[in-house]
Enzyme design. Structure first.
Site, mmCIF file in Angstrom:
data_model
loop_
_atom_site.group_PDB
_atom_site.id
_atom_site.type_symbol
_atom_site.label_atom_id
_atom_site.label_comp_id
_atom_site.label_asym_id
_atom_site.label_seq_id
_atom_site.Cartn_x
_atom_site.Cartn_y
_atom_site.Cartn_z
ATOM 1 N N ALA A 398 0.641 -1.357 0.105
ATOM 2 C CA ALA A 398 -0.252 -0.322 -0.399
ATOM 3 C C ALA A 398 0.644 1.041 -0.144
ATOM 4 C CB ALA A 398 -1.132 -0.069 1.191
ATOM 5 N N ASP A 424 10.317 -5.798 -3.655
ATOM 6 C CA ASP A 424 9.435 -6.602 -2.588
ATOM 7 C C ASP A 424 9.520 -7.779 -3.126
ATOM 8 O OD1 ASP A 424 6.913 -8.021 -1.518
ATOM 9 O OD2 ASP A 424 6.422 -5.279 -1.189
ATOM 10 N N ARG A 435 -6.850 -1.025 -1.405
ATOM 11 C CA ARG A 435 -5.029 -0.010 -1.137
ATOM 12 C C ARG A 435 -4.359 0.060 -1.912
ATOM 13 N NH1 ARG A 435 -5.284 -4.937 1.814
ATOM 14 N NH2 ARG A 435 -3.947 -5.299 3.062
ATOM 15 N N LYS A 448 4.619 -8.360 -7.176
ATOM 16 C CA LYS A 448 4.205 -6.754 -7.452
ATOM 17 C C LYS A 448 5.056 -5.712 -7.541
ATOM 18 C CE LYS A 448 1.840 -7.169 -2.618
ATOM 19 N NZ LYS A 448 1.110 -6.724 -0.640
ATOM 20 N N ASP A 496 5.436 -3.284 6.561
ATOM 21 C CA ASP A 496 5.062 -3.607 7.597
ATOM 22 C C ASP A 496 4.983 -4.473 8.390
ATOM 23 O OD1 ASP A 496 5.001 -5.534 6.471
ATOM 24 O OD2 ASP A 496 2.939 -6.216 5.476
ATOM 25 N N ASN A 497 6.424 -4.153 9.393
ATOM 26 C CA ASN A 497 6.713 -5.303 10.167
ATOM 27 C C ASN A 497 8.071 -4.565 11.199
ATOM 28 O OD1 ASN A 497 9.074 -7.361 9.443
ATOM 29 N ND2 ASN A 497 8.264 -6.877 7.960
ATOM 30 N N CYS A 552 -0.641 -20.655 28.176
ATOM 31 C CA CYS A 552 -1.683 -22.044 29.084
ATOM 32 C C CYS A 552 -2.804 -21.025 29.098
ATOM 33 C CB CYS A 552 -1.819 -21.907 30.367
ATOM 34 S SG CYS A 552 -1.226 -20.234 31.588
#
Length: 976
Positions: A398, A424, A435, A448, A496-497, A552
């Protein structure tokens, strides 16, 4: 031109219809601000030329053009109207009509004039906002409630409460004090991180026993807008964006009025760099100011007004992107009632983007170039530098699509001396299309970066772009090598990370390259400028890692739908990806696999073998009926047997070792589900699970598999064994536990037994048998992946009386989708590109740069100077994180030690990576002193020095004359 940026965002947002009105024809001037136009469109009507390309963005939105003069009758057909090129007199007429229309038509007026912009909103006398911020209602898990006036509610300290004084909340699932479960909203007071009070006397209520959820109630808000004519004379409070320009909005309020009068008098905007026009503009501004009795400015900033006048004709792409995002979001608010509208004026400028050197009138003159509008603001010198820039854009999602569009329109890397590298490693998925506007339906499945590069070239054929499919990471440093990095002028992140951002930050620090960072989250966006030697780096200050639920909790004690979906995603991957991969590893090389399991010899190895054993024995499927049986038994195991075992081990009245109730908040006591073929959600689970199981085993899927009535007939014939809970079953309750497998002294023996059984099971398989691992894919609505995950999660939620979610909500959470919308993405990239002007021009002080946080939902804009880097000193030498000490020449260790001695430092230890090359404590290391540093690294450290590498990085521990350690920068020895 701003109109088309807003229209693009609205088409992506999916409104019902968009009509573009324009009576003007395309000129060369327009090409720097409209990505839908090309030189072939010159002479055509601007709106008509853009309709087809706008329609490509979303076939579900009706796009049309209106090319005749606008009338009130035209306006009556619309729910919201946006004006971007209209005089005040005409705007007053149209706004009056819209304001008084029944129902009111939302009126938005926006302008971009060079580096200055404005937005005005009038949504009518009474506009109802249904959701002011778009956030999910805040919730809390109750730990106790007092019988008091006012009542004090304490919540578990699992997470801080987000309630504020005045919020309304409702209660549910409260045991004992059931009077609070009446659904009546109650007002919060004395809000604290883990407690609050309510305006309620609970003295005579029942005594609180346990449980309870408190949930925020979001009430509609009614706003009263002034008509434009009234608001111009009494604008109220302006929405600020930059607190260093606290006095700027009223100044720009006057400047835009002066521009309207100038255009009315002269029929055009002031010419760039024209002194006569500037003087005329200043006189008009002064006259309007004198007539503004209540809001008169004490002085007029002549320099600012000259800058405003000179660039007023230009619609700069970054400004249009930013305001197109704002305006697009305001239209969505007008149509949906979601998010708080702008109330009512917003003014913005980025004069700091202008070069620090003076601009001469001749540098601003047009040359019949597509960049004439930009040149009229920044001059031809900066334009040339941008065209010759070597740019690296990392990511083509995006943000990457928006950046490529912006850079192509700005002319960045659009000369044979420049180059734009985009990388990318991802491919285009269907969900990207809402988007990532450079992609179309027919691009799904393609790379991309390649598709985006082709689209950017279509916007500006002069763009020199190289599209790569490599992830920027340590493994690709042979692609993005030293020579590549040293040739860059600027790096733009479109990631994005956090991990990828941290890596790029490290590389930009190392090579001392400017990094322009940005990110979005729904309607929010942020930008950060990382400028060599001027600002701190990205890694110097960042958000804490997202809190992870204890294992847990996820596996046995979930208390919200996120826990259920995390568990569901884990089970999906275990059953359909990890276990089949393990099966294939075993079948491919049984001896090697067995050796690896024996070497591990732990509980995890045992658990893996148990899964593989079950998969090839009792859970093996040869027919589709086998798959249905497997799915039915899995239902029983997951949602009945496991719950029965858990509640047998920990009954509802169980207590902890401290005597407190075991099932106290946030734990929720579960109930086993009874399978019913009449329950559609039960059958949907069986359907998705059996189809995916068949796929993983290569079993043919019959046509009736998706027929729920046929499926119900088969399922009801399956005999399900009776389950009896067992004594002594260990269930992990320690929140700090990282592994749910229980270690046993018999693990080695069990592993040997399982390996022997696997050999037997393998003999029963057809020759060459392999399973098909299924990798989770969230974007294919026909693959049953999300059907199974949402089914797993919702059945588990039903066990624990947790509200269930639909498949779309499940997809966002389980698919770990970071919400991105076109409006905030456009705004973020526009803001970054305003900073790019500064980077390209150079010589800007840190005070000129801006980091931004914005939330278009509120709306909120917060801009601030970047933080300078921390400075460290030794004697007369100072350095920051940006510095890297470079040592030129193929030095020996002895020569390197002398290099430090010349700086008044004693280098007592030298390392390369994890290898120690030299330490003065070890006598044998003295033999290394005559050797070249790079040779010692190769021989001792076994460091691989590829041919493309010209230097070696070393860590050096130093001390001063007083034997105090001195923390010096990284040292690079250039041996080639």
């Amino acid at each position: 031109m701003l109109t088309f940026f807003a229209a693009k965002n609205l088409a992506l947002a999916g409104v019902k219809s968009v009509t573009i009105h324009d009576v003007k024809n395309v000129e060369m001037w327009d090409l720097s601000g409209n990505f839908f136009l090309s030189e072939d469109d010159i002479g055509k009507n601007r709106a008509a030329a853009c309709v087809a390309k706008l329609q490509e963005l979303n076939n579900a939105v009706l796009i049309s053009a209106l090319t005749e003069e606008l009338t009130m009758e035209h306006l009556s057909k619309f729910q919201a109207v946006v004006f971007t090129d209209i005089g005040l007199d005409k705007a007053y007429e149209f706004d009056y009509y819209c304001h008084n229309h029944q129902p009111p038509i939302s009126f938005i007026k926006s302008e971009v004039c060079g580096l200055f912009g404005s937005v005005f909103c009038d949504f009518g006398p009474k506009f109802t906002v249904l959701d002011v911020d778009g956030e999910d209602p805040h919730t809390g898990i109750i730990a106790s409630i007092s019988n008091d006036n006012p009542a004090l509610i304490s919540c578990v300290d699992d997470e801080r409460l987000e309630f504020q004084d005045g919020d309304l909340v409702v209660f549910s699932e409260v045991h004992g004090m059931t009077e609070l479960n009446d659904g009546k909203p109650r007002k919060v007071k004395n809000a604290r991180p883990f407690s609050f009070s309510i305006e309620e006397d609970t003295s005579n209520f029942g005594i609180y026993v346990k449980g309870g959820i408190v949930t925020q109630v979001k009430e509609p808000k009614v706003l009263c807008f002034k008509a434009l004519r009234d608001a111009m004379t009494d604008p109220g409070e302006f929405l600020l964006s930059d607190f260093s320009k606290f006095e700027r909005p009223p100044v720009l309020h006057l400047a835009f009025q002066a521009l309207d009068k100038f255009k009315k008098d002269h029929g055009r905007c002031p010419a760039a760099g024209c002194e006569e026009d500037a003087q005329s503009f200043l006189k008009i501004a002064a006259a309007i100011n004198e007539a503004s009795a209540d809001r008169k400015l004490d002085t007029i900033d002549e320099k600012l007004f000259r800058q405003f006048a000179s660039g007023s004709r230009a619609v700069l792409n970054p400004m249009a992107a930013m305001f197109g995002g704002i305006v697009g979001q305001e239209v969505v608010k007008a149509c949906s009632g979601k998010f708080h509208p702008l109330n009512q004026f917003f003014y913005f400028d980025s004069v700091e983007s202008l070069p620090t050197y003076p601009l001469e009138p001749q540098d601003l003159k047009p040359s019949n170039s597509r960049y004439d509008a930009q040149v009229s603001v920044f001059g031809s010198k900066l334009q040339k530098k941008m065209e010759e820039a070597n740019t690296f854009v990392v990511g083509s999602g995006a943000l990457g699509c928006e950046f490529l569009k912006n850079l192509a329109l700005m002319g960045v890397s659009c000369s044979s001396k420049g180059k734009l590298t985009i990388t990318d490693d991802d491919i285009i998925e269907k969900s990207n299309l809402s988007r990532q506007f450079l992609f179309r339906d027919w691009n799904i499945g393609q790379a991309k970066s390649t598709v985006a590069a082709t689209a950017a070239n279509a916007i500006n054929p002069s763009l020199y772009i190289d599209a790569l499919q490599n992830r920027a990471c340590p493994d690709t440093e042979n692609v993005f090598h030293d020579t590549f990095w040293e040739g860059l002028d600027v790096v733009i992140n479109a990631l994005d990370n956090v991990n990828a951002r941290m890596y790029m930050d490290m590389r930009c620090l190392y090579f001392q390259k400017p990094l322009l960072e940005s990110g979005t989250l729904g309607a929010k966006c942020n930008t950060q400028m990382v400028i060599p030697h001027l600002t701190e780096n990205y890694g110097a200050s960042r958000d804490p890692p997202e809190k992870q639920a204890p294992m847990c909790t996820v596996h046995s004690f979930p208390h919200n739908i996120d826990h259920c979906l995390t568990w569901a995603r884990s089970e999906f991957e275990g059953l359909l990806e990890k276990t089949p991969n393990e099966v294939n590893s075993f079948l491919s090389n049984p001896a090697q696999y067995a050796a690896a399991m024996r070497k591990a010899g732990d509980a995890q190895a045992r658990e893996l073998l148990e899964r593989v054993s079950e998969c090839l024995n009792k859970d093996r499927c040869s027919t589709f009926d086998d798959c249905i049986s497997w799915a039915r038994l899995k239902f029983e195991d997951y949602f009945s047997n496991r719950v029965k075992q858990l509640t047998f081990t920990f009954p509802e009245d169980a207590a902890t070792s401290m005597g407190a109730p075991f099932w106290s908040a946030p734990k929720r006591f579960p109930r086993a589900l009874q399978f019913s073929a009449a329950d559609q959600s039960h059958l949907n689970f069986i359907m998705s699970a059996s189809i995916l199981r068949a796929e993983s085993f290569g079993v043919a899927i019959p046509e009736w598999a998706k027929n729920t009535s046929k499926l119900a007939d088969v399922v009801q014939k399956i005999i399900v064994p009776t389950f009896e809970p067992k004594q002594g079953v260990n269930i992990v309750t320690d929140e700090k536990a990282s592994n749910l497998s229980s270690t046993s002294v018999d693990d080695v023996a069990v592993i040997e037994d399982l390996l022997a059984k696997l050999q037997e099971y393998a003999k029963r398989l057809p020759p060459g048998f392999q399973m098909k691992p299924i990798q989770f894919e969230k974007d294919d609505d026909t693959n049953f992946h999300m059907d199974l995950i949402s089914g797993l999660a919702n059945m588990r939620a039903r066990n624990y009386s947790i509200p269930e979610v639909d498949k779309l909500k499940a997809k966002f959470i389980a698919g770990r989708i970071i919400p991105a919308i076109a409006t905030s993405t456009a705004m973020a990239t526009g803001l970054v590109c305003l900073e790019l002007y500064k980077v390209m021009a150079g010589e800007h002080p840190v005070e000129d740069y801006r980091n931004t946080f914005a939330n278009l939902a509120l709306p909120l804009f917060s801009m601030a100077e970047p933080v300078p880097p921390k400075v460290m000193k030794h004697k007369e030498t100072s350095w920051t994180v940006w510095d890297r000490w470079s040592v030129q020449g193929n030095l020996t260790l002895a020569e390197l030690l002398q290099w430090f001695a010349d700086k008044g430092l004693t280098a007592y230890s030298i390392s390369c990576g994890t290898s120690l090359l030299y330490n003065n404590m070890f006598a044998r290391h003295k033999d290394r002193l005559p050797k070249k540093v790079v040779d010692v690294a190769r021989e001792v450290g076994k460091v691989d020095v590829p041919e493309y590498r010209r230097h070696l990085d070393i860590g050096v521990a130093c001390e001063d004359e007083d034997e105090n350690d001195v923390d010096i920068p990284l040292v690079s020895v250039y041996f080639r």
